[in-house]
Design a protein around this motif. Structure first.
Motif, PDB file in Angstrom:
ATOM      1  N   ASP A   1       2.008  -3.997 -12.562  1.00  0.00           N
ATOM      2  CA  ASP A   1       0.833  -3.987 -13.586  1.00  0.00           C
ATOM      3  C   ASP A   1       0.556  -2.505 -13.842  1.00  0.00           C
ATOM      4  N   LEU A   2       0.502  -2.163 -12.317  1.00  0.00           N
ATOM      5  CA  LEU A   2       0.116  -0.621 -12.150  1.00  0.00           C
ATOM      6  C   LEU A   2       1.004   0.455 -12.896  1.00  0.00           C
TER       7      LEU A   2
ATOM      8  N   GLU B   1       0.795  -1.362  -0.170  1.00  0.00           N
ATOM      9  CA  GLU B   1       0.018   0.013  -0.009  1.00  0.00           C
ATOM     10  C   GLU B   1       0.769   1.369  -0.015  1.00  0.00           C
ATOM     11  N   ARG B   2       1.877   1.093   0.650  1.00  0.00           N
ATOM     12  CA  ARG B   2       2.830   2.323   0.628  1.00  0.00           C
ATOM     13  C   ARG B   2       3.445   2.594  -0.587  1.00  0.00           C
ATOM     14  N   GLN B   3       3.757   1.520  -1.168  1.00  0.00           N
ATOM     15  CA  GLN B   3       4.491   1.632  -2.475  1.00  0.00           C
ATOM     16  C   GLN B   3       3.349   2.320  -3.365  1.00  0.00           C
ATOM     17  N   ARG B   4       2.132   1.914  -3.469  1.00  0.00           N
ATOM     18  CA  ARG B   4       1.234   2.468  -4.274  1.00  0.00           C
ATOM     19  C   ARG B   4       0.950   4.009  -3.878  1.00  0.00           C
ATOM     20  N   VAL B   5       0.917   4.382  -2.685  1.00  0.00           N
ATOM     21  CA  VAL B   5       0.996   5.640  -2.350  1.00  0.00           C
ATOM     22  C   VAL B   5       2.202   6.762  -2.999  1.00  0.00           C
ATOM     23  N   LEU B   6       3.454   6.208  -2.867  1.00  0.00           N
ATOM     24  CA  LEU B   6       4.559   6.679  -3.537  1.00  0.00           C
ATOM     25  C   LEU B   6       4.341   6.743  -5.021  1.00  0.00           C
TER      26      LEU B   6
END
Length: 255
Positions: free
Chosen positions: A179-180, A143-148
């Motif tokens: 994928d993102l 989740e942190r990586q997605r926020v970054l």
């Protein structure tokens, strides 16, 4: 955004870590940096996100020398996601993403409605809108990586640099993150440990070993079993993934 690394040599305390490296990422390409530990991947990336000035050579974005730009100008053209998802202090997720707007704000400027819309859009794109009011420190690693990544999107920079972005993530989070970023339509330069990830997601790979480029090109042309054995010291089987059909590399220890 077209990224060109032209003959870059980078040193730490006078010791060359990478030497005479050439690399080109065309607009929209996903270029993966791969190589054994200590090969110079992170050091090379530092010359792109301006934490280590090259001792020789140049880094350019659409023909403009990155190191001759003002910091704010450079930040509008390339964003960075590192492998360390920690921030000093306690910030909400929305506050972390809003940091990506800093290159567009004066010292005393406040966040405005336009900034808030960009932050909300970035969180929506990475699937983290539900966490806008959560403390960043309470999130999982994935989740942190997605926020970054959302913070990088808020910068509105056409080049995204990622330093081992899947490090410490579980398998689902690793694949979800790749994928993102693949779906974003940006020019991507990423240091990756996993050869299968490089083969599956990257348009081109650049293999570093001992601080120099050993090979560069499409993954299946570069990452042959013989070459993988020579550089990485493992056996490799290369073929289509049985579930996705994408290029797939399975590795095992040498006998």
């Amino acid at each position: 955004m077209r990224l060109v690394i032209d003959g870059v040599t980078a040193e730490i305390e006078g010791v060359p870590i990478v030497s005479d490296v050439d690399l080109v990422a065309e607009p929209g390409d996903f270029v993966g940096l791969v190589g054994p530990n200590g090969s110079g991947k992170s050091t090379l990336l530092r010359t792109v996100y301006r934490s280590l000035r090259p001792a020789a050579g140049a880094v350019s974005l659409d023909g403009d020398d990155l190191w001759r730009m003002r910091a704010r100008q450079a930040a509008r053209r390339r964003a960075v996601v590192t492998q360390h998802g920690e921030l000093g202090g306690e910030f909400s997720v929305a506050e972390v993403v809003a940091m990506g707007r800093a290159p567009y704000k004066g010292l005393l400027d406040r966040e405005d409605a336009g900034d808030r819309a960009i932050v909300a859009d970035a969180l929506e794109r990475v699937g983290m809108a539900w966490a806008a009011d959560r403390l960043f420190s309470t999130l999982s690693g994935g989740e942190r990586q997605r926020v970054l990544v959302a913070r990088a999107l808020a910068q509105r920079a056409p080049l995204l640099v990622l330093d081992e972005p899947t490090n410490h993530l579980d398998v689902r989070a690793q694949l979800g993150l790749l994928d993102l970023v693949k779906s974003l339509g940006l020019t991507l330069l990423a240091a990756l440990h996993d050869l299968d990830h490089a083969a599956s997601y990257c348009d081109h790979v650049v293999v570093l070993s001992g601080g120099t480029v050993r090979a560069a090109g499409p993954p299946l042309e570069v990452l042959t079993p013989e070459f993988v054995a020579e550089v990485f010291g493992v056996r490799a089987h290369i073929g289509p993934h049985p579930l996705t059909g994408r290029p797939h590399i399975a590795v095992a220890s040498l006998p």
